[in-house]
Motif scaffolding. Sequence first.
Motif, short mmCIF file in Angstrom:
data_model
loop_
_atom_site.label_atom_id
_atom_site.label_comp_id
_atom_site.label_asym_id
_atom_site.label_seq_id
_atom_site.Cartn_x
_atom_site.Cartn_y
_atom_site.Cartn_z
N SER A 55 0.82 -1.20 0.00
CA SER A 55 0.00 0.00 0.00
C SER A 55 0.86 1.26 0.00
N GLY A 56 0.70 2.09 -1.02
CA GLY A 56 1.37 3.37 -1.07
C GLY A 56 2.76 3.38 -1.66
N TYR A 57 3.28 2.21 -2.08
CA TYR A 57 4.67 2.23 -2.56
C TYR A 57 5.00 0.97 -3.37
N VAL A 58 5.57 1.20 -4.54
CA VAL A 58 6.19 0.12 -5.31
C VAL A 58 7.66 0.11 -4.93
N ILE A 59 8.14 -1.01 -4.41
CA ILE A 59 9.50 -1.08 -3.88
C ILE A 59 10.53 -0.82 -4.97
N ASP A 60 11.56 -0.07 -4.62
CA ASP A 60 12.64 0.23 -5.57
C ASP A 60 13.20 -1.07 -6.14
N LYS A 61 13.16 -1.19 -7.45
CA LYS A 61 13.52 -2.46 -8.09
C LYS A 61 14.97 -2.81 -7.86
N ARG A 62 15.87 -1.82 -7.79
CA ARG A 62 17.28 -2.11 -7.58
C ARG A 62 17.51 -2.81 -6.25
N ILE A 63 16.81 -2.35 -5.21
CA ILE A 63 16.98 -2.99 -3.90
C ILE A 63 16.29 -4.35 -3.87
N PHE A 64 15.10 -4.42 -4.45
CA PHE A 64 14.37 -5.70 -4.50
C PHE A 64 15.19 -6.77 -5.21
N GLU A 65 15.70 -6.45 -6.40
CA GLU A 65 16.50 -7.42 -7.15
C GLU A 65 17.83 -7.68 -6.45
N GLY A 66 18.38 -6.66 -5.81
CA GLY A 66 19.63 -6.85 -5.08
C GLY A 66 19.48 -7.83 -3.93
N LEU A 67 18.38 -7.73 -3.20
CA LEU A 67 18.12 -8.67 -2.11
C LEU A 67 17.99 -10.10 -2.64
N LYS A 68 17.31 -10.25 -3.76
CA LYS A 68 17.16 -11.58 -4.35
C LYS A 68 18.50 -12.17 -4.76
N SER A 69 19.34 -11.35 -5.40
CA SER A 69 20.63 -11.84 -5.86
C SER A 69 21.55 -12.21 -4.69
N VAL A 70 21.52 -11.41 -3.63
CA VAL A 70 22.34 -11.71 -2.46
C VAL A 70 21.85 -12.98 -1.78
N ALA A 71 20.54 -13.17 -1.69
CA ALA A 71 19.99 -14.39 -1.11
C ALA A 71 20.42 -15.61 -1.93
N ASP A 72 20.34 -15.50 -3.25
CA ASP A 72 20.75 -16.62 -4.11
C ASP A 72 22.23 -16.93 -3.95
N GLU A 73 23.05 -15.88 -3.91
CA GLU A 73 24.50 -16.08 -3.80
C GLU A 73 24.90 -16.72 -2.48
N GLY B 134 13.87 -0.37 0.31
CA GLY B 134 13.40 -1.74 0.18
C GLY B 134 12.83 -2.25 1.49
N VAL B 135 12.23 -3.44 1.44
CA VAL B 135 11.63 -4.05 2.63
C VAL B 135 12.01 -5.53 2.68
N VAL B 136 12.49 -5.97 3.83
CA VAL B 136 12.67 -7.39 4.09
C VAL B 136 12.02 -7.66 5.44
N ALA B 137 11.33 -8.80 5.55
CA ALA B 137 10.51 -9.01 6.75
C ALA B 137 10.54 -10.47 7.21
N VAL B 138 10.23 -10.64 8.48
CA VAL B 138 10.03 -11.96 9.06
C VAL B 138 8.54 -12.28 9.03
N PRO B 139 8.11 -13.40 8.44
CA PRO B 139 6.68 -13.73 8.44
C PRO B 139 6.21 -14.10 9.84
N ALA B 140 5.03 -13.60 10.21
CA ALA B 140 4.49 -13.84 11.55
C ALA B 140 3.01 -14.14 11.47
#
Length: 333
Positions: free
Chosen positions: A246-264, A294-300
Amino acid sequence: MHLEHLEKLSNIQAISGFEDDVVNYIKDVLKRHSYDFKEDFMKNLTVFIPGRDHSFKFGLFAHMDEVGLMVTKIKDDTTVKFAPVGGVDPRVLVGKKVKVGKDVDGVIGFKPIHLQKKGKESPSFDNLSIFVGESSAVNVGDPVFFTTKFNSCGDFYVGKAFDDRVGCAMMLELIEMEEKPPFDLYLSFVSQEEVGLRGSAVAAANLDIDAALVIEGTTAGDNPELEEAHWATHLGDGPVLVAVHSGYVIDKRIFEGLKSVADENDIPYQVKRRTAGGTDAARIARTFAGIPTGVVAVPARYIHSPVSQIAKKDFENTFKLVKAFIESEVFVR
């Protein structure tokens, strides 16, 4: 990582506007270190950790407040009426123990089922009351806190305020580490997220940063009785990456960066499948020139209630991802 911070932070009672005990806990941790920090009029607490390179400045944000209640009326029968502070569903409140102010114990009551019309009346803030026993010790405007104690249950942690004491605990863990980050790092513990993302607006306006990451506790919605199609996230599947809310499309550079770091780094992750709700990222990204966030979260499970549940490995892997993301410098490459 250490569990001490998460357990102590979860047990602290601090609804929006009453974050003082969390602030004091963080200050006690900071006494063991020499980092500079600033506190503003919104009770935001921002810690500066100098990096090896001062040409890039990165901000981490987590909010200190939790949802709760506030006294609105005191009745002669030793009960009090109340209103929500933040998004609280009245249906989860029946029979729960609470603390009114810092000293008065109470129980939230509802009309007995045999007195209800056909036994089908639904709890609402109009027909719920807190029995306090001694109403003279209570004042209109007093905060009302949930009192659930943190507990370890097999592969899970159970407690209150995981939204967002999980983020606060991770940032404290970063403060406890001895190695310098690759760039200047600002860790901002912010107030009043649950009532309109208020604290982060002030904190971000006072920072000259190039990008930011919000660490959150987010809804799972993966109750066993629900079909998977209705889930937002799933406990045990790893850190949650948010593409849009709500209210924001996450910056793609940070979103993709988080994915690439997780994969690596072989860190499991999941992408949130629902867009309802928001985080401080929306407020930070709208501040002045617009800070890429960007946003990273713990599911609860069961957030915004007196008790919630997270998976131990999700908490640990979310911290691993945040730390690896900072160390990777992926956003500045």
